[in-house]
Design a protein around this motif. Structure first.
Motif, short mmCIF file in Angstrom:
data_model
loop_
_atom_site.label_atom_id
_atom_site.label_comp_id
_atom_site.label_asym_id
_atom_site.label_seq_id
_atom_site.Cartn_x
_atom_site.Cartn_y
_atom_site.Cartn_z
N LEU A 1 0.82 -1.21 0.00
CA LEU A 1 0.00 0.00 0.00
C LEU A 1 0.86 1.26 0.00
N HIS A 2 1.97 1.24 0.70
CA HIS A 2 2.87 2.40 0.72
C HIS A 2 3.38 2.70 -0.69
N THR A 3 3.77 1.67 -1.42
CA THR A 3 4.24 1.83 -2.80
C THR A 3 3.15 2.46 -3.66
N LEU A 4 1.92 1.99 -3.51
CA LEU A 4 0.81 2.54 -4.29
C LEU A 4 0.48 3.97 -3.87
N GLU A 5 0.62 4.27 -2.59
CA GLU A 5 0.41 5.65 -2.13
C GLU A 5 1.41 6.59 -2.79
N GLN A 6 2.66 6.16 -2.84
CA GLN A 6 3.71 6.98 -3.46
C GLN A 6 3.42 7.21 -4.95
N ALA A 7 2.74 6.27 -5.58
CA ALA A 7 2.40 6.38 -7.00
C ALA A 7 1.09 7.13 -7.23
#
Length: 84
Positions: A27-33
């Motif tokens: 989820l953190h990776t997707l938030e950054q994107a």
């Protein structure tokens, strides 16, 4: 861009903590994107909610189904387009 509510119902609570770090990293990776509007667990322990930002239902489904919680069967996914 549209918003999609991924309701993640708890299926295997005994595995929740084991896969939590992978879930949060994903989820953190997707938030950054810029692909997540909001996220969080339900206070009663029955699961959680992720609001994805995507171009289509198909894209949102693909993002939601790649969540380690869903892949490992820890949570059951229910996905709906959400009109803000």
């Amino acid at each position: 861009m549209a918003h999609f509510a991924a309701i993640l119902y708890m299926e295997k609570p005994e595995l929740n903590q084991q896969f939590r770090p992978q879930h949060l990293d994903y989820l953190h990776t997707l938030e950054q994107a810029g692909k997540i509007f909001a996220k969080g667990p339900f206070t009663d322990g029955t699961g959680g909610l992720v609001i994805y930002i995507a171009d289509s239902f198909a894209e949102a489904k693909e993002l939601a189904e790649k969540d380690p919680y869903v892949l490992e069967g820890v949570r059951r996914l229910e996905l709906h387009e959400w009109k803000i």
